[in-house]
Design an enzyme around this catalytic site. Structure first.
Site, PDB file in Angstrom:
ATOM      1  N   ASP A 161     -16.493 -13.663   8.039  1.00  0.00           N
ATOM      2  CA  ASP A 161     -15.052 -13.445   7.917  1.00  0.00           C
ATOM      3  C   ASP A 161     -14.567 -12.924   9.271  1.00  0.00           C
ATOM      4  O   ASP A 161     -14.673 -11.740   9.561  1.00  0.00           O
ATOM      5  CB  ASP A 161     -14.770 -12.434   6.792  1.00  0.00           C
ATOM      6  CG  ASP A 161     -13.303 -12.051   6.711  1.00  0.00           C
ATOM      7  OD1 ASP A 161     -12.515 -12.490   7.559  1.00  0.00           O
ATOM      8  OD2 ASP A 161     -12.951 -11.285   5.783  1.00  0.00           O
ATOM      9  N   LYS A 178      -5.071 -14.167  10.793  1.00  0.00           N
ATOM     10  CA  LYS A 178      -4.334 -13.225  11.641  1.00  0.00           C
ATOM     11  C   LYS A 178      -3.948 -13.810  13.007  1.00  0.00           C
ATOM     12  O   LYS A 178      -2.945 -14.506  13.089  1.00  0.00           O
ATOM     13  CB  LYS A 178      -5.108 -11.923  11.770  1.00  0.00           C
ATOM     14  CG  LYS A 178      -5.107 -11.140  10.445  1.00  0.00           C
ATOM     15  CD  LYS A 178      -5.471  -9.670  10.612  1.00  0.00           C
ATOM     16  CE  LYS A 178      -5.164  -8.882   9.371  1.00  0.00           C
ATOM     17  NZ  LYS A 178      -6.307  -8.663   8.482  1.00  0.00           N
ATOM     18  N   TYR A 220     -13.983  -5.082   4.137  1.00  0.00           N
ATOM     19  CA  TYR A 220     -12.666  -5.476   3.642  1.00  0.00           C
ATOM     20  C   TYR A 220     -12.518  -6.972   3.880  1.00  0.00           C
ATOM     21  O   TYR A 220     -12.656  -7.439   5.008  1.00  0.00           O
ATOM     22  CB  TYR A 220     -11.547  -4.720   4.375  1.00  0.00           C
ATOM     23  CG  TYR A 220     -10.184  -5.202   3.935  1.00  0.00           C
ATOM     24  CD1 TYR A 220      -9.577  -4.682   2.800  1.00  0.00           C
ATOM     25  CD2 TYR A 220      -9.522  -6.234   4.620  1.00  0.00           C
ATOM     26  CE1 TYR A 220      -8.343  -5.158   2.362  1.00  0.00           C
ATOM     27  CE2 TYR A 220      -8.296  -6.714   4.188  1.00  0.00           C
ATOM     28  CZ  TYR A 220      -7.710  -6.170   3.065  1.00  0.00           C
ATOM     29  OH  TYR A 220      -6.508  -6.656   2.630  1.00  0.00           O
ATOM     30  N   TYR A 238       0.827  -1.222   0.000  1.00  0.00           N
ATOM     31  CA  TYR A 238       0.000   0.000   0.000  1.00  0.00           C
ATOM     32  C   TYR A 238       0.853   1.260   0.000  1.00  0.00           C
ATOM     33  O   TYR A 238       0.515   2.236   0.682  1.00  0.00           O
ATOM     34  CB  TYR A 238      -0.913   0.050   1.230  1.00  0.00           C
ATOM     35  CG  TYR A 238      -1.772  -1.170   1.439  1.00  0.00           C
ATOM     36  CD1 TYR A 238      -2.783  -1.472   0.537  1.00  0.00           C
ATOM     37  CD2 TYR A 238      -1.592  -2.008   2.530  1.00  0.00           C
ATOM     38  CE1 TYR A 238      -3.583  -2.590   0.722  1.00  0.00           C
ATOM     39  CE2 TYR A 238      -2.387  -3.123   2.722  1.00  0.00           C
ATOM     40  CZ  TYR A 238      -3.381  -3.410   1.817  1.00  0.00           C
ATOM     41  OH  TYR A 238      -4.171  -4.496   2.003  1.00  0.00           O
TER      42      TYR A 238
END
Ligand SMILES: *Cc1c(COP(=O)(O)O)cnc(C)c1O
Length: 424
Positions: A247, A276, A146, A13
């Site tokens: 998610d 994660k 996201y 990014y």
């Protein structure tokens, strides 16, 4: 003249022309990053306020985590799951089933959160194919969601700030609004549910699944919303025969105050994605967990009904040893009470920061967010916090705190103090 050939490492990014390489990590221990600042030529210890994109649940260099992975390395560090099996993957799957809600009995491993979401989407489409529905290929998701950076996850995600360069390629997803904030009224929730029902009434024959980041929409702007919405949405999904996917890559493992966001809900989602903090933030890995209802559609004498996916590193023994030890630490050291304490400290202190620049401050579980009216008002915060000994990385209009759960009260108060000083 700049020598761009020397820019060997391409960062995420980042505009590579302006991105600096001055925060060099030389080591990391507990909640501290040992930084060497290459421009200032100085060493500094920074408290990590964001857990390396909210994955480092135990902080860094945790002795028990290190030990578990080292033991596994000395045995074997990787084998494929194609044709072979091993006890680390078997045990990790069993453990994940044990700690997630009833009916979630089947674990498919992959190497990252994005891939874990891709697996869930493929699973949903093939679930219906295997049952004879050939046209259920589309998805519904929330605005400002996201779900990752791979193609299909970009498509179901909705963030114009990240993926605009590819948006012409996104066709097969309907986006609907989530309730805005935990304080949304029952009427507002109802109107969001109506939006879901209106699409499904017309399109349910084309839709395989509704996918959400439950309760906390993280990277898309930290919207917190109520489990009541999810309970109602599930009823609509069932009514129109559409799968409901959670998610939980960001929310899983305590971020919302319970072990999983789904633990707030009255139902079990059909498919749940974990990532994660799954490995305590040690190694990239994800788990796509399906209910037996979903699994049954693949379980057959017909080899064509098998699920056709298989990342090289799925079920990696080092990742599995990290998962097993990480989950053991959660249980043994009562992380949920640590998380409650983090929430309490943020609710008592973060909320008190006052400034005309601030639009809203909100806290949910171990997640605290200061939203400013103008993103310019966060420019320079990273450097300011560095000087004071804190690592924080704001984006867009948000300065967020998602600390490692092992953070001490005085360390968390210091992060909050730095934010307070910034806005003074
Ligand atoms: C980070 C994240 C992903 C993507 O995970 P990666 O491991 O970065 O591919 C997907 N969904 C959510 C909710 C996330 O926070």
């Amino acid at each position: 003249m700049e020598n761009i050939e020397n820019k060997n490492l391409w960062y995420p990014y980042a505009q590579m022309k302006t991105r600096k390489e001055d925060f060099l990590v030389k080591g990391a221990n507990g909640v501290y990053l040992d930084i060497y600042h290459t421009e200032k030529k100085e060493n500094k210890k920074l408290i990590d306020a964001v857990s390396s994109w909210w994955c480092a649940a135990h902080g860094y260099n945790n002795k028990e985590m290190n030990e578990a992975i080292k033991n596994q390395i000395d045995n074997f560090s990787h084998v494929m799951l194609g044709g072979l099996t091993h006890e680390m993957a078997q045990n990790a799957a069993k453990k994940i089933v044990e700690i997630t809600k009833d009916e979630l009995n089947h674990v498919f491993f992959s190497d990252s959160g994005s891939v874990g979401v891709e697996v869930a989407l493929k699973m949903a489409i093939q679930y219906y194919k295997n049952k004879g529905y050939m046209n259920k290929n589309k998805f519904i998701s929330l605005t400002h969601s996201y779900h990752g950076d791979t193609f299909k996850t970009m498509e179901i995600g909705d963030d114009p700030d990240y993926h605009f360069a590819f948006k012409e390629l996104f066709r097969d997803c309907y986006h609907i609004d989530a309730p805005k904030g935990l304080e949304a009224s029952d009427d507002e929730i109802r109107s969001c549910i109506n939006e879901l029902e209106i699409i499904l009434k017309e399109k349910s024959k084309e839709v395989a699944a509704f996918i959400v980041e439950p309760l906390i929409q993280a990277a898309g702007g930290f919207n917190f919303y109520s489990y009541k919405y999810l309970n109602e949405a599930k009823k609509i999904c069932d009514k129109y025969d559409v799968l409901f996917i959670f998610d939980e890559v960001a929310t899983g493992f305590g971020r919302t105050g319970k072990m999983f966001a789904m633990d707030y809900c009255d139902f079990t989602p059909d498919i749940v994605v974990l990532g994660k903090a799954l490995t305590g933030g040690y190694i990239g890995h994800a788990a796509t967990v399906a209910t037996t209802k979903v699994f049954k559609a693949f379980y057959s004498d017909d080899s064509e009904k098998a699920f056709m996916h298989g990342p090289t590193f799925m079920g990696n023994p080092l990742a599995c040893s990290a998962m097993l030890k990480s989950i053991e630490l959660y249980e043994k050291n009562d992380y949920l009470s640590k998380i409650q304490n983090i929430e309490k400290i943020m609710k008592e202190n973060l909320i008190k920061i006052k400034s005309d620049k601030i639009k809203n401050i909100r806290v949910f579980g171990a997640t605290g967010v200061v939203e400013v009216k103008n993103s310019k008002d966060l420019k320079g915060l990273q450097e300011f916090a560095y000087e004071k000994g804190v690592w924080i990385r704001p984006f867009l209009n948000y300065a967020y705190i998602m600390p490692p759960y092992v953070i001490k009260e005085e360390e968390l108060l210091k992060i909050i103090e730095v934010l307070k000083e910034w806005f003074q």
